[in-house]
Design a protein around this motif. Structure first.
Motif, PDB file in Angstrom:
ATOM      1  N   LYS A 228      39.407  33.204  47.216  1.00  0.00           N
ATOM      2  CA  LYS A 228      39.118  32.230  48.264  1.00  0.00           C
ATOM      3  C   LYS A 228      40.198  31.155  48.417  1.00  0.00           C
ATOM      4  CE  LYS A 228      35.352  34.288  49.323  1.00  0.00           C
ATOM      5  NZ  LYS A 228      35.598  35.497  48.522  1.00  0.00           N
ATOM      6  N   ASN A 229      41.196  31.144  47.546  1.00  0.00           N
ATOM      7  CA  ASN A 229      42.269  30.172  47.691  1.00  0.00           C
ATOM      8  C   ASN A 229      42.903  30.278  49.075  1.00  0.00           C
ATOM      9  OD1 ASN A 229      41.876  30.916  44.825  1.00  0.00           O
ATOM     10  ND2 ASN A 229      43.428  29.364  44.454  1.00  0.00           N
ATOM     11  N   GLY A 230      43.082  29.116  49.717  1.00  0.00           N
ATOM     12  CA  GLY A 230      43.671  29.097  51.046  1.00  0.00           C
ATOM     13  C   GLY A 230      42.674  29.281  52.173  1.00  0.00           C
ATOM     14  N   GLN A 231      41.369  29.316  51.862  1.00  0.00           N
ATOM     15  CA  GLN A 231      40.345  29.521  52.882  1.00  0.00           C
ATOM     16  C   GLN A 231      39.509  28.257  53.087  1.00  0.00           C
ATOM     17  OE1 GLN A 231      38.079  33.248  52.700  1.00  0.00           O
ATOM     18  NE2 GLN A 231      39.505  33.997  51.161  1.00  0.00           N
ATOM     19  N   SER A 232      39.068  28.083  54.323  1.00  0.00           N
ATOM     20  CA  SER A 232      38.086  27.056  54.674  1.00  0.00           C
ATOM     21  C   SER A 232      36.776  27.778  54.942  1.00  0.00           C
ATOM     22  CB  SER A 232      38.525  26.275  55.914  1.00  0.00           C
ATOM     23  OG  SER A 232      39.733  25.595  55.671  1.00  0.00           O
ATOM     24  N   VAL A 233      35.726  27.407  54.231  1.00  0.00           N
ATOM     25  CA  VAL A 233      34.454  28.128  54.289  1.00  0.00           C
ATOM     26  C   VAL A 233      33.323  27.143  54.523  1.00  0.00           C
ATOM     27  CG1 VAL A 233      32.809  29.529  52.990  1.00  0.00           C
ATOM     28  CG2 VAL A 233      35.272  29.976  52.777  1.00  0.00           C
ATOM     29  N   ASP A 234      32.531  27.399  55.560  1.00  0.00           N
ATOM     30  CA  ASP A 234      31.316  26.634  55.801  1.00  0.00           C
ATOM     31  C   ASP A 234      30.115  27.435  55.326  1.00  0.00           C
ATOM     32  OD1 ASP A 234      32.509  24.441  56.836  1.00  0.00           O
ATOM     33  OD2 ASP A 234      31.777  24.673  58.882  1.00  0.00           O
ATOM     34  N   ILE A 235      29.282  26.818  54.516  1.00  0.00           N
ATOM     35  CA  ILE A 235      28.054  27.451  54.032  1.00  0.00           C
ATOM     36  C   ILE A 235      27.006  27.268  55.115  1.00  0.00           C
ATOM     37  CG2 ILE A 235      26.300  27.428  52.216  1.00  0.00           C
ATOM     38  CD1 ILE A 235      29.099  28.393  51.336  1.00  0.00           C
ATOM     39  N   TRP A 236      26.904  28.277  56.002  1.00  0.00           N
ATOM     40  CA  TRP A 236      26.008  28.193  57.152  1.00  0.00           C
ATOM     41  C   TRP A 236      25.670  29.613  57.578  1.00  0.00           C
ATOM     42  CZ3 TRP A 236      23.340  24.199  58.704  1.00  0.00           C
ATOM     43  CH2 TRP A 236      22.768  24.160  59.982  1.00  0.00           C
ATOM     44  N   ASN A 237      24.452  30.060  57.309  1.00  0.00           N
ATOM     45  CA  ASN A 237      24.069  31.439  57.589  1.00  0.00           C
ATOM     46  C   ASN A 237      24.194  31.760  59.069  1.00  0.00           C
ATOM     47  OD1 ASN A 237      23.514  31.776  54.913  1.00  0.00           O
ATOM     48  ND2 ASN A 237      21.306  32.071  55.143  1.00  0.00           N
ATOM     49  N   ALA A 238      24.742  32.947  59.349  1.00  0.00           N
ATOM     50  CA  ALA A 238      24.932  33.383  60.720  1.00  0.00           C
ATOM     51  C   ALA A 238      24.847  34.899  60.784  1.00  0.00           C
ATOM     52  CB  ALA A 238      26.280  32.902  61.262  1.00  0.00           C
ATOM     53  N   ASP A 239      24.443  35.401  61.933  1.00  0.00           N
ATOM     54  CA  ASP A 239      24.381  36.833  62.187  1.00  0.00           C
ATOM     55  C   ASP A 239      25.683  37.220  62.878  1.00  0.00           C
ATOM     56  OD1 ASP A 239      23.866  39.419  62.924  1.00  0.00           O
ATOM     57  OD2 ASP A 239      22.185  38.950  64.251  1.00  0.00           O
ATOM     58  N   GLY A 240      26.738  37.378  62.088  1.00  0.00           N
ATOM     59  CA  GLY A 240      28.062  37.599  62.656  1.00  0.00           C
ATOM     60  C   GLY A 240      28.683  38.935  62.321  1.00  0.00           C
ATOM     61  N   GLY A 241      27.901  39.868  61.750  1.00  0.00           N
ATOM     62  CA  GLY A 241      28.494  41.131  61.346  1.00  0.00           C
ATOM     63  C   GLY A 241      29.394  40.944  60.141  1.00  0.00           C
ATOM     64  N   THR A 242      30.162  41.988  59.840  1.00  0.00           N
ATOM     65  CA  THR A 242      31.023  41.945  58.658  1.00  0.00           C
ATOM     66  C   THR A 242      32.494  41.758  59.016  1.00  0.00           C
ATOM     67  OG1 THR A 242      31.431  44.330  58.589  1.00  0.00           O
ATOM     68  CG2 THR A 242      29.427  43.520  57.513  1.00  0.00           C
ATOM     69  N   ALA A 243      32.779  41.559  60.304  1.00  0.00           N
ATOM     70  CA  ALA A 243      34.177  41.514  60.739  1.00  0.00           C
ATOM     71  C   ALA A 243      34.636  40.110  61.109  1.00  0.00           C
ATOM     72  CB  ALA A 243      34.385  42.464  61.925  1.00  0.00           C
ATOM     73  N   SER A 244      33.884  39.096  60.706  1.00  0.00           N
ATOM     74  CA  SER A 244      34.258  37.725  61.061  1.00  0.00           C
ATOM     75  C   SER A 244      34.159  36.839  59.829  1.00  0.00           C
ATOM     76  CB  SER A 244      33.345  37.187  62.163  1.00  0.00           C
ATOM     77  OG  SER A 244      32.069  36.853  61.649  1.00  0.00           O
ATOM     78  N   GLU A 245      34.495  35.560  60.019  1.00  0.00           N
ATOM     79  CA  GLU A 245      34.405  34.613  58.919  1.00  0.00           C
ATOM     80  C   GLU A 245      32.973  34.182  58.661  1.00  0.00           C
ATOM     81  OE1 GLU A 245      34.129  31.969  62.419  1.00  0.00           O
ATOM     82  OE2 GLU A 245      35.189  33.822  61.923  1.00  0.00           O
ATOM     83  N   GLN A 246      32.051  34.559  59.543  1.00  0.00           N
ATOM     84  CA  GLN A 246      30.646  34.226  59.335  1.00  0.00           C
ATOM     85  C   GLN A 246      30.043  35.121  58.258  1.00  0.00           C
ATOM     86  OE1 GLN A 246      28.682  34.480  63.131  1.00  0.00           O
ATOM     87  NE2 GLN A 246      29.832  32.766  64.002  1.00  0.00           N
ATOM     88  N   ALA A 247      28.904  34.681  57.718  1.00  0.00           N
ATOM     89  CA  ALA A 247      28.278  35.431  56.641  1.00  0.00           C
ATOM     90  C   ALA A 247      26.768  35.319  56.736  1.00  0.00           C
ATOM     91  CB  ALA A 247      28.756  34.923  55.286  1.00  0.00           C
ATOM     92  N   TYR A 248      26.082  36.394  56.350  1.00  0.00           N
ATOM     93  CA  TYR A 248      24.624  36.407  56.290  1.00  0.00           C
ATOM     94  C   TYR A 248      24.106  35.680  55.046  1.00  0.00           C
ATOM     95  CZ  TYR A 248      25.263  40.605  59.283  1.00  0.00           C
ATOM     96  OH  TYR A 248      25.620  41.492  60.263  1.00  0.00           O
ATOM     97  N   LYS A 249      24.900  35.705  53.993  1.00  0.00           N
ATOM     98  CA  LYS A 249      24.462  35.197  52.684  1.00  0.00           C
ATOM     99  C   LYS A 249      25.465  34.149  52.232  1.00  0.00           C
ATOM    100  CE  LYS A 249      23.121  39.979  51.813  1.00  0.00           C
ATOM    101  NZ  LYS A 249      23.830  40.477  53.013  1.00  0.00           N
ATOM    102  N   ASN A 250      25.151  32.898  52.470  1.00  0.00           N
ATOM    103  CA  ASN A 250      26.026  31.794  52.109  1.00  0.00           C
ATOM    104  C   ASN A 250      25.491  31.101  50.872  1.00  0.00           C
ATOM    105  OD1 ASN A 250      28.142  31.064  54.502  1.00  0.00           O
ATOM    106  ND2 ASN A 250      26.326  32.095  55.310  1.00  0.00           N
TER     107      ASN A 250
END
Length: 764
Positions: free
Chosen positions: A174-196
């Motif tokens: 995760k070094n070099g990444q900006s990550v928001d802990i916010w559940n979203a239905d974004g599939g697996t091809a984006s920066e969004q995540a189902y499980k934050n």
């Protein structure tokens, strides 16, 4: 969230207060509180119009130090809150006035707080600094809109790597990444995540858990490249530093705080087959799939009915579509007579046409807006509402309908969705809607899992869940969500699974072949090998079926080969499940979990360890080219017996019925006799396969009972050319096979029923 413009400046309109000097210190038996002014205090007049930062140090358990940073303390704590399991740690808190430091020691972890001069906190263990909070780390922030935030920045060492933050499909490190802990239905091809999950794991010997179920923003070397920043809205930020020293120990201690996964039924490890999502199906179609698997000698354990088992526009009403399933009870009985378990799809959204909508509205079981009206949207289902799981009566009402399905013969639920949770609503228990956004999935999955435990018994409950947050590992299994049917998506799914495992989740699955689109036969066959060497395995798609013969004859053979192999690995996999339940160690493990001192393993995200002994490298090409990193020692292919010595990268080529599957040197692998199903007596006919055991080896292999009874134990020792194995807890026949090493041939010995030990002379 970023607040600065480079090192010296803040973004336009942003104001940051930082602790500048300690004004006072209070030591209590279980806490240390430090008040720090936000400017130097040179006279009494400097105390006027001067904000204070209050920092409190506590400990919920050994080797864990909690830090709470506060500005104004008068706010309302409306919840929800993570459930933190607190014990009685070995805690010592002191203030050394002469040295101008205060100490909080919990177990082996020491927090040293500077009480004079610039703000500073060091977290250390065994004489080594793990991470630190520096003079510019804490910030009490007001942005241009007048919104308040609190941030902390913990230092990163040279060569340190950060992992976790939930199931994330981008780079594993995760070094070099900006990550928001916010559940979203974004599939697996984006920066969004189902499980934050607001938890990260560092290979420097520690982990950090931010105790906030709302949006937590992480800047991993992106706000300041030498620090990990995390921030939350409001006036208060709480986090825990967890000392390892190893990654496994960090996860053990983190899951002790947030919850360990439940035991899973043996049948759940077998192959699951789905109707797929929008395909056309009825009982005849389902039966053709099930019979087609049997005719081709393809073992099947679970059949899953996806969304359209219910009528369109009625999700969720838990009523079988009478047009396609006129006799659901009879159908389920017929399927179960074939030895199958049954799973059905559900979600917590109630369409306006659902029979539950009017009932839920009348009883106050649906989430409302501030004016008291039911919150509704047309996204997904027309006019749908949301079950309010903060209301115990609503949860009981919802699960009451699921109980009826269990009575019909259903065994498990696919708890889909739970991510798109609005923030402009009012919850029954008064919870903060922003904090409920991520936490909703926890209440949803908890309600369904606890129903299954109550109705089926502990150890028989299993979900197939998509969304989660911290603590969700208690309610397995979770799967990777909606991915494309490509090799690239297969790799991103693996990165998601490795990331989730680094976040405390022990079990994980994915849609074999991919979800969106119809996979090329090569993609499907490569994915089958990967899927059946995952903790749980499901054939599922969107608008096309995933029965193997829909691709080609070889796909049938590949599916049979790896399903049978997984069944024979059940004594080993079941023991990994026990370790997960008892210690929180995941079944599928990133390489760094097993090899934390191997710098070559630190960034590998194209392979994994299945437990501590099996290295799995999925093949992401049609032609079979694959690069695999082999750690130190001589590793043996479980499929071919060929050996390779590490540490080094190895380039290989594999057919569709093969992949790099290496056994770690020094392994006693419990290998089952049955290949037709996963839920058998694993000790009956067991073979202990011994791989490159060193002279002087001594260890005990546990084989759990598939029925929940007492396990069997096999004590293995080697002295010179003699290997001795002593069994206890079983009277079934078993065998020992010493696998070839170099020019040494294989040696086997068999124990008849009731025989409790064997001696194996190597080379004879």
């Amino acid at each position: 969230m970023k607040f600065t413009d480079g090192y010296w400046l803040t973004l336009p309109g942003v104001q940051v207060l930082r602790p500048r000097g300690v004004a006072d210190v209070r030591v209590e038996e279980d806490s240390l509180t430090v008040w720090s002014s936000t400017a130097p205090l040179n006279s009494r007049g400097d105390t006027l119009n001067r904000p204070l930062v209050t920092v409190t140090f506590t400990s919920p358990a050994d080797d864990v130090v909690g830090v709470c940073i506060e500005h104004h303390q008068g706010g309302l704590d409306r919840g929800p809150r993570f459930d933190i399991a607190r014990t009685s740690p070995d805690l010592k808190i002191t203030h050394d006035c002469a040295a101008d430091v205060a100490h909080v020691r919990s177990g082996a972890l020491l927090a040293t707080v500077r009480t004079e001069g610039a703000w500073g906190v060091e977290f250390s263990a065994d004489g080594r600094v793990l991470t630190s909070s520096t003079a510019r780390s804490i910030g009490i922030v007001t942005d241009a809109a007048g919104e308040a935030y609190v941030h902390e920045q913990l230092s990163l060492g040279v060569g340190e790597h950060v992992y976790g933050l939930g199931e994330r499909f981008g780079p594993f490190v995760k070094n070099g990444q900006s990550v928001d802990i916010w559940n979203a239905d974004g599939g697996t091809a984006s920066e969004q995540a189902y499980k934050n999950v607001p938890f990260y794991l560092s290979d420097a010997g520690y982990g950090v858990f931010v105790d906030d179920p709302g949006r937590v923003s992480f800047e991993v070397g992106t706000e300041v490249v030498s620090r990990t920043q995390f921030s939350v809205a409001g006036q208060r930020l709480s986090y825990y530093v967890i000392y390892g020293p190893t990654p496994k120990e960090i996860l053990r201690k983190y899951t002790a705080l947030t919850g360990r996964p439940a035991r899973l039924p043996a049948w759940s490890y077998g192959l699951w087959l789905s109707t797929s999502f929008t395909t056309s199906y009825d009982e005849e179609t389902v039966t053709s799939f099930v019979d087609g698997m049997a005719e081709r000698d393809l073992p099947l354990s679970v059949f899953h009915f996806d969304c359209f088992w219910m009528r369109e526009f009625h999700w969720s009403d838990f009523v079988w579509d009478p047009a396609t399933f006129p006799d659901p009870v009879g159908m389920l009985s017929r399927l179960k007579a074939k030895g199958l378990r049954i799973c059905v799809w559900i979600n917590p959204y109630i369409a306006q046409r659902s029979r539950l909508f009017a009932e839920g509205k009348e009883r106050g079981y649906l989430v409302t807006r501030a004016d008291g009206s039911v919150w509704q949207t047309d996204m997904w289902q027309a006019g749908m509402a949301l079950v309010d799981f903060t209301n115990p009566d609503a949860a009981a009402w919802f699960t009451g309908y699921l109980r009826e399905l269990l009575g019909q013969g259903v065994d498990a639920f696919k708890t889909d969705f739970g991510e798109r949770i609005p923030t402009d609503v009012v919850w029954h228990d008064g919870s903060d809607p922003h904090r409920m956004h991520n936490y909703y999935t926890h209440l949803y999955n908890k309600a369904v899992f606890e129903l299954l435990e109550a109705e089926r018994g502990a150890g028989e409950a299993v979900l197939f869940a998509r969304s989660a947050t911290a603590g969700g590992q208690q309610f397995p299994v979770h799967w990777g969500g909606d991915c494309e049917s490509t090799f690239a998506s297969m790799a991103e799914e693996l990165r998601g699974g490795l990331s989730l495992a680094s976040s405390g989740f022990a079990y994980w699955s994915h849609d074999i072949g991919g979800f969106e689109g119809r996979p090329d036969p090569a993609v499907f066959k490569r994915w089958v090998a990967f899927g059946l060497l995952s903790s749980h395995s499901r054939l599922h798609g969107s608008d096309s079926y995933r029965v193997p013969w829909a691709f080609d004859d070889e796909a049938v053979d590949v599916t049979r080969t790896f399903t049978q192999l997984k069944h024979r690995l059940m004594p080993y996999l079941a023991e990994l499940g026990e370790q997960a339940h008892e210690h929180g160690v995941p079944v599928m493990r990133p390489m760094l979990l097993e090899f934390p001192l191997d710098r070559g393993a630190a960034t590998v995200d194209t392979q994994f360890m299945l437990g501590d002994s099996l290295l799995v490298a999925p093949v992401f090409t049609a032609q079979g080219d694959v690069d695999v990193y082999v750690p130190a020692g001589t590793w043996t292919s479980l499929l071919t017996g060929e050996q390779v010595t590490g540490p080094r990268w190895v380039h290989e080529e594999h057919g569709f019925s093969s992949l790099p599957l290496y056994v770690r040197p020094g392994t006693v692998l419990a290998f089952g006799a049955r290949e037709d199903r996963p839920d058998t007596d694993w000790a009956d006919g067991l073979t202990l396969r011994l791989f490159d055991l060193p002279d002087g080896f001594s260890g005990t292999t546990r084989v759990p009972s598939s029925s929940g009874g007492a396990p069997a134990y096999f004590e293995v020792t080697r002295a010179g050319d003699q290997v001795r194995v002593v069994a206890s807890g079983t009277t079934a026949p078993w065998s020992v096979r010493v696998e070839p090493t170099g020019t040494t041939p294989a040696v086997e010995a068999h124990a008849a029923a009731g025989v409790d030990h064997v001696l194996v002379n190597l080379g004879s």
